[in-house]
Enzyme design. Structure first.
Site, PDB file in Angstrom:
ATOM      1  N   ASP A 154      -5.422   5.900   2.170  1.00 25.12           N
ATOM      2  CA  ASP A 154      -5.736   4.747   1.444  1.00 25.12           C
ATOM      3  C   ASP A 154      -7.373   4.333   1.773  1.00 25.12           C
ATOM      4  OD1 ASP A 154      -3.795   1.972   1.027  1.00 25.12           O
ATOM      5  OD2 ASP A 154      -5.971   1.538   1.638  1.00 25.12           O
ATOM      6  N   HIS A 207       0.759  -1.473  -0.174  1.00 26.85           N
ATOM      7  CA  HIS A 207       0.113  -0.026   0.143  1.00 26.85           C
ATOM      8  C   HIS A 207       0.824   1.290  -0.167  1.00 26.85           C
ATOM      9  CE1 HIS A 207      -4.084  -2.157   0.985  1.00 26.85           C
ATOM     10  NE2 HIS A 207      -2.946  -3.069   1.309  1.00 26.85           N
TER      11      HIS A 207
HETATM   12  O1  LIG Z   1      11.578  -8.499  -4.115  1.00 32.97           O
HETATM   13  C1  LIG Z   1      10.680  -7.801  -4.153  1.00 32.97           C
HETATM   14  C2  LIG Z   1       9.016  -8.303  -4.094  1.00 32.97           C
HETATM   15  C3  LIG Z   1       8.220  -7.262  -4.132  1.00 32.97           C
HETATM   16  N1  LIG Z   1       8.585  -6.121  -4.530  1.00 32.97           N
HETATM   17  C4  LIG Z   1       7.539  -4.951  -4.451  1.00 32.97           C
HETATM   18  O2  LIG Z   1       6.554  -5.102  -3.504  1.00 32.97           O
HETATM   19  C5  LIG Z   1       5.390  -4.764  -3.872  1.00 32.97           C
HETATM   20  C6  LIG Z   1       4.319  -6.182  -3.538  1.00 32.97           C
HETATM   21  O3  LIG Z   1       3.044  -5.900  -3.676  1.00 32.97           O
HETATM   22  P1  LIG Z   1       1.906  -6.738  -3.974  1.00 32.97           P
HETATM   23  O4  LIG Z   1       2.355  -7.543  -5.481  1.00 32.97           O
HETATM   24  O5  LIG Z   1       0.658  -6.197  -4.335  1.00 32.97           O
HETATM   25  O6  LIG Z   1       1.935  -7.801  -2.922  1.00 32.97           O
HETATM   26  P2  LIG Z   1       1.585  -7.601  -1.372  1.00 32.97           P
HETATM   27  O7  LIG Z   1       2.723  -7.069  -0.751  1.00 32.97           O
HETATM   28  O8  LIG Z   1       1.047  -9.134  -0.945  1.00 32.97           O
HETATM   29  O9  LIG Z   1       0.487  -6.816  -1.257  1.00 32.97           O
HETATM   30  C7  LIG Z   1      -0.870  -6.406  -0.534  1.00 32.97           C
HETATM   31  O10 LIG Z   1      -1.374  -5.216  -0.932  1.00 32.97           O
HETATM   32  C8  LIG Z   1      -1.927  -5.505  -2.682  1.00 32.97           C
HETATM   33  C9  LIG Z   1      -2.396  -4.068  -2.693  1.00 32.97           C
HETATM   34  O11 LIG Z   1      -3.677  -3.688  -2.136  1.00 32.97           O
HETATM   35  C10 LIG Z   1      -2.850  -6.438  -2.389  1.00 32.97           C
HETATM   36  O12 LIG Z   1      -3.353  -6.445  -3.888  1.00 32.97           O
HETATM   37  C11 LIG Z   1      -2.298  -7.825  -1.753  1.00 32.97           C
HETATM   38  O13 LIG Z   1      -3.264  -8.971  -2.025  1.00 32.97           O
HETATM   39  C12 LIG Z   1      -1.897  -7.429  -0.582  1.00 32.97           C
HETATM   40  O14 LIG Z   1      -1.189  -8.750  -0.019  1.00 32.97           O
HETATM   41  C13 LIG Z   1       5.411  -4.638  -5.408  1.00 32.97           C
HETATM   42  O15 LIG Z   1       5.319  -3.354  -5.611  1.00 32.97           O
HETATM   43  C14 LIG Z   1       6.692  -5.230  -5.753  1.00 32.97           C
HETATM   44  O16 LIG Z   1       7.267  -4.571  -6.921  1.00 32.97           O
HETATM   45  C15 LIG Z   1       9.786  -5.817  -4.642  1.00 32.97           C
HETATM   46  O17 LIG Z   1      10.003  -4.550  -4.951  1.00 32.97           O
HETATM   47  N2  LIG Z   1      10.778  -6.604  -4.397  1.00 32.97           N
END
Ligand SMILES: O=c1ccn([C@@H]2O[C@H](COP(=O)(O)OP(=O)(O)O[C@H]3O[C@H](CO)[C@@H](O)[C@H](O)[C@H]3O)[C@@H](O)[C@H]2O)c(=O)[nH]1
Length: 468
Positions: free
Chosen positions: A107, A15
């Site tokens: 948010d 988020h």
């Molecule tokens: O090695 C890594 C792994 C992840 N990321 C970043 O981390 C973020 C991960 O976000 P997302 O893919 O949305 O996963 P979650 O962290 O699981 O996100 C939460 O938030 C999202 C947005 O509301 C929801 O869709 C998901 O279900 C919820 O778990 C992304 O921007 C990726 O680019 C990195 O930069 N490096």
């Protein structure tokens, strides 16, 4: 007159990252002063100079954040902060000499108190939805599932006896989606379980969002056209402004971009990617929260190894590898030597943009999904919970850029699906479709009539800016 916006993200990586991108656009492109309200924990995670560590984004912290929101512990501190520090127009007692706040962007997950605070203090309120339009629409319609008695599920057997295959036919843009693809919170068994609590929260958020002046959402018109059309009959003020990562790429110079993740040394894995053939590497990552149990973890590992595909796998440092699995895991690491690279965190956007990446094995968090689409990368969709299920459904069933992987992961199955994405005609066709979506995403973010760029400009001029 200068304009000052206060941003209140939900305290979790998935988020914070899109909110940070929005603030960069508002500051560098539209010249707003920004105050970004963060928890201490998240602030440390973002700015400490090391790789991810086990305490980053601990799910327990997310639960405690949810608990603080539900028990309304954040409203008063936010109000006090605004009153004492940020609403004092150039007050010399204030330690931050900023123009008066005119708008609060929070948010959707924080809206239970931010909308009230904004109203009381006479500040305009805009919401940021970090999830997909499909999931917001689904959350909005969950109340009907309760009203029709479809949920709570009668008992545990509904999870396995085909009950979840039942389709929903009253949401036209979600084309007969079945219960199994709806956000996981509908799998509630009684009004006291965790799913029910989360369902109530997300439903209330969706309904409350109606009261904000505008909802900004990280998607683009063409990508979720039908869901957005349906949504705009409920929320006329919904504005797709994504993909936010491309908006930042196109409108902010590299020197100004804020690193919105833990700082990292990307040299080694990027060098390794540089040495690989185009579209030959599978990127494997399940976001910042999802954890994998031991048995599944080992099955995944051997599935990847046996596929003989090159891969870059993010194994976060909070992924538990029990003693009993260490020998097996070490054997796996020896086996993949040179063929697979494991890191604890990477610059995901940089990785997805790299020409050697041919597929993304993802949990379908919305950020990962839209980032994958932005860089034209087809996906293996292995959703775990929440909105990830409907995001996966949308990519696989509607956009044709993802292969669904069922929950129960065994090594042969993983091997087969990986090979199918990376080696077969079917996989290549998904790659071609994904590349088309990348072009459409680029168009949406361009300053010359890009729909997302135009939408953001409109909201900035009509809602966020102070007019005198
Ligand atoms: O090695 C890594 C792994 C992840 N990321 C970043 O981390 C973020 C991960 O976000 P997302 O893919 O949305 O996963 P979650 O962290 O699981 O996100 C939460 O938030 C999202 C947005 O509301 C929801 O869709 C998901 O279900 C919820 O778990 C992304 O921007 C990726 O680019 C990195 O930069 N490096």
């Amino acid at each position: 007159m200068e304009n000052h916006v206060v941003c209140v993200p939900f305290p979790a990586q998935g988020h914070i990252r899109p909110m940070l991108k929005l603030t960069q656009l508002l500051h560098f492109k539209f010249e707003f002063s920004i105050t970004f309200i963060n928890t201490h924990h998240i602030h440390q995670t973002l700015f400490k100079n090391h790789h991810r560590s086990p305490e980053d984004d601990d799910p327990k912290d997310i639960l405690s954040a949810i608990n603080s929101i539900v028990t309304n512990k954040l409203e008063l501190p936010l109000k006090e902060l605004l009153v004492t520090k940020l609403l004092d127009n150039y007050n010399s007692n204030s330690d931050c000499l900023q123009p008066r706040v005119s708008c609060m962007i929070s948010d959707v997950g924080m809206s239970s108190f931010t909308l009230r605070v904004a109203e009381e203090l006479g500040i305009r309120a805009v919401l940021l939805e970090t999830a997909s339009a499909c999931s917001l629409l689904a959350y909005f319609h969950c109340r009907q599932l309760l009203d029709k008695g479809i949920i709570p599920l009668q008992d545990q057997s509904c999870l396995t006896n085909g009950y979840l295959e039942k389709s929903i036919d009253w949401i036209s843009s979600l084309k007969r989606i079945s219960l199994k693809d709806m956000p996981s919170f509908i799998r509630t068994l009684n009004p006291n379980d965790m799913n029910h609590m989360m369902l109530n929260i997300v439903m209330s958020n969706a309904h409350r969002a109606l009261k904000s002046e505008a909802i900004l959402i990280n998607t683009f018109d063409a990508l979720e056209q039908h869901a957005l059309e349906d949504l705009s009959t409920i929320f006329p003020n919904i504005h797709p402004i994504g993909p936010l990562n491309l908006m930042v790429d196109h409108h902010i110079s590299k020197k100004d971009t804020i690193n919105s993740g833990p700082l990292m040394n990307s040299n080694e894995y990027m060098k390794w990617l540089d040495s690989q053939e185009p579209k030959s590497v599978l990127y494997v990552s399940f976001g910042s929260l999802v954890g994998v149990d031991q048995e599944t973890f080992i099955e995944l590992a051997w599935g990847l190894a046996n596929s003989l595909t090159k891969f870059l796998w993010i194994v976060r440092s909070d992924q538990v590898i029990e003693k009993s699995c260490t020998i097996e895991f070490n054997r796996f690491k020896e086996e993949i030597n040179g063929r697979g690279v494991l890191v604890t965190w990477c610059d995901q956007e940089q990785v997805l943009a790299h020409p050697s990446i041919g597929g993304f094995f993802t949990h379908c968090g919305w950020n990962s999904t839209i980032e994958s689409i932005s860089y034209g990368v087809p996906m293996i969709c292995w959703p775990s919970a929440a909105d990830q299920l409907i995001n996966s459904w949308y990519c696989c069933n509607c956009l044709g850029i993802g292969m669904k992987m069922s929950e129960h992961v065994k090594r042969d199955y993983v091997e087969r699906v990986v090979k199918e994405l990376m080696e077969t005609k079917n996989g290549k066709e998904m790659g071609t479709k994904a590349a088309k979506w990348r072009n459409i995403a680029i168009e949406a973010t361009m300053s010359s009539h890009g729909s997302s760029y135009d939408n953001l400009k409109k909201v900035v001029n009509n809602v966020i800016k102070v007019h005198q």
